[in-house]
Design a protein around this motif. Sequence first.
Motif, PDB file in Angstrom:
ATOM      1  N   GLY A   1       0.833  -1.388  -0.061  1.00 45.16           N
ATOM      2  CA  GLY A   1      -0.169   0.026  -0.550  1.00 45.16           C
ATOM      3  C   GLY A   1       0.904   1.026   0.043  1.00 45.16           C
ATOM      4  N   PHE A   2       2.014   0.881  -0.550  1.00 44.23           N
ATOM      5  CA  PHE A   2       2.252   2.849  -0.661  1.00 44.23           C
ATOM      6  C   PHE A   2       2.613   3.271  -1.676  1.00 44.23           C
ATOM      7  N   SER A   3       2.749   4.494  -1.138  1.00 42.77           N
ATOM      8  CA  SER A   3       1.648   5.559  -2.220  1.00 42.77           C
ATOM      9  C   SER A   3       2.389   5.797  -3.759  1.00 42.77           C
ATOM     10  N   GLU A   4       2.031   6.393  -4.070  1.00 44.28           N
ATOM     11  CA  GLU A   4       2.567   6.438  -5.847  1.00 44.28           C
ATOM     12  C   GLU A   4       3.260   7.602  -6.136  1.00 44.28           C
ATOM     13  N   ASP A   5       3.763   8.215  -4.891  1.00 42.06           N
ATOM     14  CA  ASP A   5       4.798   9.358  -4.815  1.00 42.06           C
ATOM     15  C   ASP A   5       6.308   8.114  -4.344  1.00 42.06           C
ATOM     16  N   ARG A   6       6.193   8.139  -3.089  1.00 43.50           N
ATOM     17  CA  ARG A   6       6.897   7.234  -2.694  1.00 43.50           C
ATOM     18  C   ARG A   6       7.670   5.684  -3.641  1.00 43.50           C
ATOM     19  N   ILE A   7       6.906   5.073  -4.834  1.00 40.84           N
ATOM     20  CA  ILE A   7       7.378   4.497  -5.430  1.00 40.84           C
ATOM     21  C   ILE A   7       7.836   5.451  -6.762  1.00 40.84           C
ATOM     22  N   LEU A   8       8.111   6.167  -7.481  1.00 39.35           N
ATOM     23  CA  LEU A   8       8.467   6.784  -8.306  1.00 39.35           C
ATOM     24  C   LEU A   8       9.619   7.285  -7.157  1.00 39.35           C
ATOM     25  N   ARG A   9       9.395   7.527  -6.239  1.00 35.64           N
ATOM     26  CA  ARG A   9      11.078   8.249  -5.207  1.00 35.64           C
ATOM     27  C   ARG A   9      11.456   6.515  -5.369  1.00 35.64           C
ATOM     28  N   GLY A  10      11.357   5.749  -5.089  1.00 37.12           N
ATOM     29  CA  GLY A  10      12.139   4.704  -5.345  1.00 37.12           C
ATOM     30  C   GLY A  10      12.937   4.537  -6.093  1.00 37.12           C
ATOM     31  N   LEU A  11      12.193   4.647  -7.339  1.00 29.48           N
ATOM     32  CA  LEU A  11      12.057   4.696  -8.300  1.00 29.48           C
ATOM     33  C   LEU A  11      13.651   5.254  -9.504  1.00 29.48           C
ATOM     34  N   ALA A  12      13.201   6.649  -9.400  1.00 30.70           N
ATOM     35  CA  ALA A  12      14.764   7.284  -8.703  1.00 30.70           C
ATOM     36  C   ALA A  12      15.826   6.939  -8.589  1.00 30.70           C
ATOM     37  N   ILE A  13      15.829   6.238  -6.889  1.00 27.63           N
ATOM     38  CA  ILE A  13      16.850   5.942  -6.546  1.00 27.63           C
ATOM     39  C   ILE A  13      17.273   4.503  -6.904  1.00 27.63           C
ATOM     40  N   ALA A  14      16.317   3.753  -7.664  1.00 24.98           N
ATOM     41  CA  ALA A  14      17.293   2.500  -8.497  1.00 24.98           C
ATOM     42  C   ALA A  14      17.939   2.455  -9.280  1.00 24.98           C
ATOM     43  N   GLY A  15      18.026   4.594 -10.375  1.00 22.42           N
ATOM     44  CA  GLY A  15      18.231   4.976 -11.797  1.00 22.42           C
ATOM     45  C   GLY A  15      19.498   5.467 -11.097  1.00 22.42           C
ATOM     46  N   LEU A  16      20.023   5.772 -10.260  1.00 22.08           N
ATOM     47  CA  LEU A  16      20.975   6.205  -9.247  1.00 22.08           C
ATOM     48  C   LEU A  16      21.779   5.101  -9.657  1.00 22.08           C
ATOM     49  N   VAL A  17      21.640   4.199  -8.518  1.00 24.64           N
ATOM     50  CA  VAL A  17      22.257   3.128  -8.509  1.00 24.64           C
ATOM     51  C   VAL A  17      23.376   2.625  -9.690  1.00 24.64           C
ATOM     52  N   ALA A  18      22.394   2.023 -11.046  1.00 29.47           N
ATOM     53  CA  ALA A  18      22.503   1.915 -12.211  1.00 29.47           C
ATOM     54  C   ALA A  18      23.151   2.959 -13.147  1.00 29.47           C
ATOM     55  N   ASN A  19      22.988   4.023 -12.814  1.00 28.60           N
ATOM     56  CA  ASN A  19      23.302   5.246 -13.358  1.00 28.60           C
ATOM     57  C   ASN A  19      25.490   5.210 -12.695  1.00 28.60           C
ATOM     58  N   ILE A  20      25.532   4.804 -11.561  1.00 28.14           N
ATOM     59  CA  ILE A  20      26.872   4.293 -11.161  1.00 28.14           C
ATOM     60  C   ILE A  20      27.062   2.975 -11.491  1.00 28.14           C
ATOM     61  N   VAL A  21      26.928   2.514 -11.715  1.00 26.44           N
ATOM     62  CA  VAL A  21      27.079   0.869 -12.464  1.00 26.44           C
ATOM     63  C   VAL A  21      27.720   1.366 -13.846  1.00 26.44           C
ATOM     64  N   GLN A  22      26.598   1.615 -14.554  1.00 27.06           N
ATOM     65  CA  GLN A  22      27.259   1.736 -16.543  1.00 27.06           C
ATOM     66  C   GLN A  22      28.716   2.442 -15.596  1.00 27.06           C
ATOM     67  N   THR A  23      28.427   3.894 -15.325  1.00 29.64           N
ATOM     68  CA  THR A  23      29.252   4.884 -15.072  1.00 29.64           C
ATOM     69  C   THR A  23      30.625   4.115 -14.987  1.00 29.64           C
ATOM     70  N   ASN A  24      30.603   3.700 -14.093  1.00 29.89           N
ATOM     71  CA  ASN A  24      32.433   3.121 -13.438  1.00 29.89           C
ATOM     72  C   ASN A  24      32.605   1.493 -13.860  1.00 29.89           C
ATOM     73  N   ALA A  25      31.216   0.975 -14.629  1.00 31.61           N
ATOM     74  CA  ALA A  25      31.724  -0.671 -14.937  1.00 31.61           C
ATOM     75  C   ALA A  25      30.649  -0.874 -16.300  1.00 31.61           C
ATOM     76  N   SER A  26      29.450  -1.378 -16.495  1.00 33.92           N
ATOM     77  CA  SER A  26      29.587  -2.326 -17.165  1.00 33.92           C
ATOM     78  C   SER A  26      27.612  -2.426 -17.196  1.00 33.92           C
ATOM     79  N   ILE A  27      26.268  -2.651 -17.744  1.00 38.52           N
ATOM     80  CA  ILE A  27      25.519  -3.042 -17.444  1.00 38.52           C
ATOM     81  C   ILE A  27      25.014  -4.073 -19.085  1.00 38.52           C
ATOM     82  N   SER A  28      26.528  -4.488 -19.540  1.00 33.33           N
ATOM     83  CA  SER A  28      26.121  -4.944 -21.340  1.00 33.33           C
ATOM     84  C   SER A  28      26.814  -6.253 -20.718  1.00 33.33           C
TER      85      SER A  28
END
Length: 408
Positions: free
Chosen positions: A259-286
């Motif tokens: 039952g978490f709110s849509e706003d909280r889910i969207l913030r979680g989505l943003a944090i997920a993007g930050l994590v992937a951004n760091i990996v792609q910058t320093n390693a690879s997602i391929s």
Amino acid sequence: MRSICSLFKIGNGPSSSHTMGPMRAALIFKKRYPEATRYEVNLYGSLAATGRGHLTLETLERTLSPQAVVIRPHLGVFLPYHPNGMRFEAYRGEEKLGEWQVFSIGGGDIREEGMAGNIIEDGAEYTNEKVYEDTNMTAVMDWCRQNGRTLWEYIDLHEKPGYQAYLKRVWETMKAGVERGIAAEGCLPGGLKLQRKAAQYHIKAMNYDRPMRNRGLMFAYALATAEENAAGGLIVTAPTCGSAAVLPAVLYHCRQNYGFSEDRILRGLAIAGLVANIVQTNASISGAEVGCQGEIGVACAMSAAAACYVFGGTIHQIEYAAEMGLEHHLGLTCDPMCGLVQIPCIERCAFASERAFDSNVYAMLSDGRHRISFDQVVQVMKQTGHDLPSLYKETSQGGLALMHENDN
């Protein structure tokens, strides 16, 4: 680092590196030489080895039509810059108009050898513009401590206006993919004749009490998106198509069953993007470059971090959850049967979603302090990926990929 929006690309499966990347490259090349009467495309490395199973050939033919298209896979030939190499050639009659060598580097991104950023076509909703000065998790956390901010606030203060609207569109696409997938039945395309399972898992899970019900629903949500991807449906790279089911499963589970709110889910989505951004910058997602640890492992880290934020984790607990999600996938090979994004990819998404949720719980029960940092694991993942032989990196020449040959 670029905007987190650059990580989440909306498009059709089954592979970000084998369908999204080549499609974008073909569109750009076609625009450069609209007067061509014939296009020739040379595929190298992983694109040559598993392009047919990943629908690369069909994607290129469809994108470059109505002109004649000749595609030549060069099996066993790897260009030095990246395993997913392509060389496009344009002809008018027998006259060669031009050629272009480009690489599909994972997550739908394409890049020329030696260039700093990725190639962005006109009208794209993401750019190469630098948004974040910090390039690793340690620096991000230091900024948060020094400024008394959360990870979510760090993202919100650095991103450009409009990013929230794009993330909302991403989330709506993810939800729609899960809901289509749990309603669909039938056989997935390709030689494996694999039956969809999401609907069965969803129905059966509803007949259990917690915690069995929750685990079954999580599996159903992940299977739903993974099967949609395998069928060429509309999904979001997270960070790739082959691993696109993990994050939607975890976030959908948080929304529907907690039952978490849509706003909280969207913030979680943003944090997920930050994590992937760091990996792609320093390693690879391929997967073609570092194996499935760069796809499923990163997807698990993204999802663990997102869930930990949603459940109220501190910046240290969120970093710990992400670290566990990636660490416990180190060395994971990319060895798809028949070159299809089905076995073992679909089940891996389901198990990674549950592991992400467990990483969140484990981190939340701790104080967030631990010995190995997320940044250290990213570096280990990069080195491990480079040490893996090419037959375990999306070429379907080793591991589980050989089982189908043995069955026949």
